[in-house]
Scaffold this active site. Structure first.
Site, PDB file in Angstrom:
ATOM      1  CG  HIS A  76      -0.392   0.318   2.511  1.00 15.36           C
ATOM      2  ND1 HIS A  76       0.002  -0.647   3.405  1.00 15.36           N
ATOM      3  CD2 HIS A  76      -0.147   1.500   3.113  1.00 15.36           C
ATOM      4  CE1 HIS A  76       0.465  -0.067   4.497  1.00 15.36           C
ATOM      5  NE2 HIS A  76       0.385   1.235   4.353  1.00 15.36           N
ATOM      6  CG  ASP A 122       0.013  -4.144   2.726  1.00 11.47           C
ATOM      7  OD1 ASP A 122       0.481  -3.593   1.712  1.00 11.47           O
ATOM      8  OD2 ASP A 122      -0.271  -3.531   3.780  1.00 11.47           O
ATOM      9  N   GLY A 215       2.492   6.424   9.096  1.00 10.07           N
ATOM     10  CA  GLY A 215       3.906   6.725   8.923  1.00 10.07           C
ATOM     11  C   GLY A 215       4.801   5.561   9.269  1.00 10.07           C
ATOM     12  CB  SER A 217       2.505   2.150   6.425  1.00 12.11           C
ATOM     13  OG  SER A 217       1.224   2.169   6.965  1.00 12.11           O
ATOM     14  N   GLY A 218       4.876  -0.132   6.305  1.00 15.96           N
ATOM     15  CA  GLY A 218       5.988  -0.644   5.531  1.00 15.96           C
ATOM     16  C   GLY A 218       7.221  -0.957   6.336  1.00 15.96           C
TER      17      GLY A 218
END
Length: 269
Positions: A76, A122, A215, A217-218
């Site tokens: 995402h 994801d 923030g 995320s990932g």
């Protein structure tokens, strides 16, 4: 479902980042990764994915170095991005200063990534140039571990520049990398707490006031211990951060063949 992922995409794609996120001495979304602590020691595999807005580079997602040319992050984070608009900064604890900036050559979003009817697969890889200088002390590739599935009540560590406020509408990014030590929970318990997770995801839960936020995320979830390794990628959670609900991560062990395939494909070109 209220998800950090959706909020991250909204922040990135639909408004100028500076309109929504106020950088502070503590990164993007949770109360210091919501309840975490500033990191003082080197985290050589941690990177900041950055997007240029109004002439300034702004952090929007985290990632982990897994080879001299590759970063592992969430699908995402990269799905809607043009590679020429994104750069990767590594070798620093402060996303605003220091470190080395790398241009993105290619992105590989999992072909079965989907957000509806539920979030699946994801995961994405980003190829950079120039290659990371892995011989330096402030750079390093994280170990991915084997295919064994991580269970419940396992100590794990989240690092990131996520917001230090629980309200995503007023997200505040710390400059300094933050860390939170907590534990995994079973997928069954995670489902009981309102999420529809698959076997390819991991959940972790801390006390109220601690957790991932927009923030983060990932970014990496690391299994603690004598041989730390990457077990999760920050995927989604509640729209209001750190309110006693789980954080959901992509389970890295489920995607080892895919990761190897992408790296080998890139290196053969």
């Amino acid at each position: 479902m209220e998800v950090l992922k959706l909020l991250s995409l909204f922040l990135i794609l639909h408004q100028s980042w500076s309109d929504l996120v106020t950088p502070t001495s503590a990164t993007e979304s949770p109360i210091r990764i919501n309840g975490g602590q500033p990191v003082n020691e080197t985290v050589p595999f941690q990177v900041s994915l950055q997007l240029q807005r109004r002439g300034r580079w702004q952090h929007f997602c985290g990632g982990s170095i897994i080879s001299a040319q590759h970063v592992l992050t969430a699908a995402h984070c990269m799905e809607k991005m043009k590679v020429e608009d994104v750069s990767v900064v590594g070798g620093t604890l402060n996303w605003k200063t220091g470190g080395l900036r790398h241009r993105v050559l290619a992105k590989h979003v999992h072909p079965q990534y989907s957000m509806s009817p539920k979030i699946i697969n994801d995961i994405a890889l980003v190829r950079v140039t120039p290659p990371f200088r892995l011989e330096r002390a402030d750079f390093g590739a994280v170990q991915l571990g084997g295919s064994d599935r991580i269970g419940e009540k396992v100590p794990v560590r989240l690092t990131g520049w996520g917001s230090t406020t629980s309200a995503t509408s007023s997200a505040k990014l710390p400059d300094q990398l933050q860390a939170l030590n907590y534990r995994t929970i079973s997928n069954e318990e995670c489902n009981q707490k309102g999420f529809r997770v698959t076997r390819n995801e991991i959940c972790a839960l801390a006390v109220q006031g601690q957790g991932a936020c927009v923030g983060d995320s990932g970014g990496p979830l690391i299994r603690a211990g004598p041989q730390p390794h990457l077990v999760g990628i920050v995927s989604y959670g509640s729209s209001t951060c750190a309110q006693g609900r789980p954080d959901v991560y992509t389970r890295v062990s489920s995607f080892l063949p895919y990761i190897s395939q992408v790296i080998n494909q890139d290196l053969s070109q």
